[in-house]
Write a protein that holds these residues in place. Structure first.
Motif, PDB file in Angstrom:
ATOM      1  N   SER A  56       0.839  -1.197   0.000  1.00  0.00           N
ATOM      2  CA  SER A  56       0.000   0.000   0.000  1.00  0.00           C
ATOM      3  C   SER A  56       0.872   1.243   0.000  1.00  0.00           C
ATOM      4  N   TRP A 106      -2.828  -0.477  -6.310  1.00  0.00           N
ATOM      5  CA  TRP A 106      -3.539   0.359  -5.352  1.00  0.00           C
ATOM      6  C   TRP A 106      -3.922   1.690  -5.982  1.00  0.00           C
ATOM      7  N   GLU A 111      -7.002   5.222   0.084  1.00  0.00           N
ATOM      8  CA  GLU A 111      -6.203   4.181   0.727  1.00  0.00           C
ATOM      9  C   GLU A 111      -6.882   2.823   0.777  1.00  0.00           C
TER      10      GLU A 111
END
Length: 354
Positions: A56, A106, A111
């Motif tokens: 991430s 991602w 997020e």
């Protein structure tokens, strides 16, 4: 190179090679040799064979992994979201899809959001904050989608996908259909990657043995590089040089390309004994990169050194397909393989002074 061929090679490896049980240890660092790993964390996922891993960009310690049943030849796929702590890796959430998942990326502006791609020709948009299925499915490619990447350019919300149907498609995840289709490759597209420097510019690598550079403002190709005399399975853009890319191919080599003069590679890295499956430049060191291979290894390189091979990691017992270097930690690496394991670790060569 078809998945059927890969399966035949994998089975032949089983007859040729026998591996000891994996152990965690701390070993002496020797340049270019198999060495110990610091703080290695492993999660085994029975029945799921790893294809891609990506840290991430927002949450330290969070990792996404795209995986498939039956080596991606048949069965379903699973998106695995992992968190790490001092005790190891834990599964935060998983999402199933009805075909194998081959890549994951991602979102650069949320997020919780990711995109995956699969063997049924579709892309899936997921929200890790919700346990439900995909938020949206984009189905336009005619064959397997092997690569997907989210643009890092601020203000852009663009995703690029590469498929075995020989096309690249451009997507805005807020729009239900593709914005543009790029044609020109003459074989399977294995890899697509945005430039981290130039807005709207991306690269693609193909079984037609070429690396191609594209601009979203034009559907035509900008640069064609005959990079190898073999299928190219992966490419990546240097984070510190807008003109430098690396390719990894079935000929077992990695080659660096300066887009200002593509007649010859600026470096060639040799050492893998089977096809190079994925290549990644370091986000912290301008001349350091990593590669993983069907020879079961992950290798770390510094192309600026006379002896460029820094370290060889041998902790998988099947094809190693997924690889990423953390954006949060200068030393942390993640990989995944067909042996049903996902690993996060700190290679010794990244923990020692240059």
């Amino acid at each position: 190179m078809s998945l059927e061929f890969l399966e035949e090679v994998k089975l032949s490896f089983r007859h040729e090679l026998e591996f000891l049980e994996e152990v965690n240890f701390m070993g002496k660092f020797e340049r270019g040799q198999r060495v110990g790993l610091w703080d290695k964390k492993t999660l085994r996922v029975p029945g799921r064979h790893g294809y891609a891993a990506e840290f991430s960009p927002y949450l330290p310690g969070r990792l996404a992994c795209a995986a498939a049943q039956h080596y991606g030849i048949a069965g379903c796929g699973t998106l695995l979201i992992l968190d790490q702590n001092e005790s190891g890796l834990r599964l935060f959430r998983s999402f199933d899809w009805n075909d194998g998942l081959f890549d994951v990326t991602w979102s650069e502006n949320n997020e919780h959001v990711l995109v995956t791609c699969s063997g049924d020709g579709s892309l899936q948009l997921w929200d890790t904050a919700k346990a439900a299925g995909p938020l949206q499915v984009y189905k336009e490619h005619a064959q397997e989608v092997y690569s997907v990447d989210w643009s890092q350019t601020r203000g852009e919300q663009l995703v690029v996908s590469g498929s075995w149907d020989q096309t690249v498609k451009l997507w805005d995840p807020t729009v239900g259909k593709s914005l543009c289709t790029f044609r020109g490759h003459e074989s399977v597209i294995y890899s697509t990657i945005w430039s981290p420097h130039i807005p709207g510019c991306f690269a693609s690598a193909s079984g037609d043995q070429t690396l191609r550079i594209w601009d979203v403002k034009s559907t035509g190709v900008r640069i064609v590089v005959p990079a190898h005399q073999a299928e190219i399975l992966s490419c990546d853009w240097c984070k510190y040089n807008e003109n430098l890319l690396v390719t990894g191919a079935v000929d077992c080599s990695l080659r660096g390309w300066d887009l200002r003069n593509v007649r010859q590679p600026v470096f060639e890295l040799l050492g893998h004994t089977y096809a190079v499956r994925r290549v990644k430049f370091s986000p912290f060191h301008a001349s350091v990169l990593a590669s993983c291979s069907y020879d079961f290894t992950v290798r770390f390189w510094n192309f600026s050194k006379p002896d460029p091979l820094l370290e060889t990691v041998e902790h998988h017992t099947e094809f190693t397909c997924g690889l990423d270097l953390s954006l949060q930690s200068p030393t942390q690496v993640a990989d995944c393989a067909w042996d049903e394991t996902i690993k996060i670790y700190d290679p010794v060569c990244l923990t020692m002074p240059a």
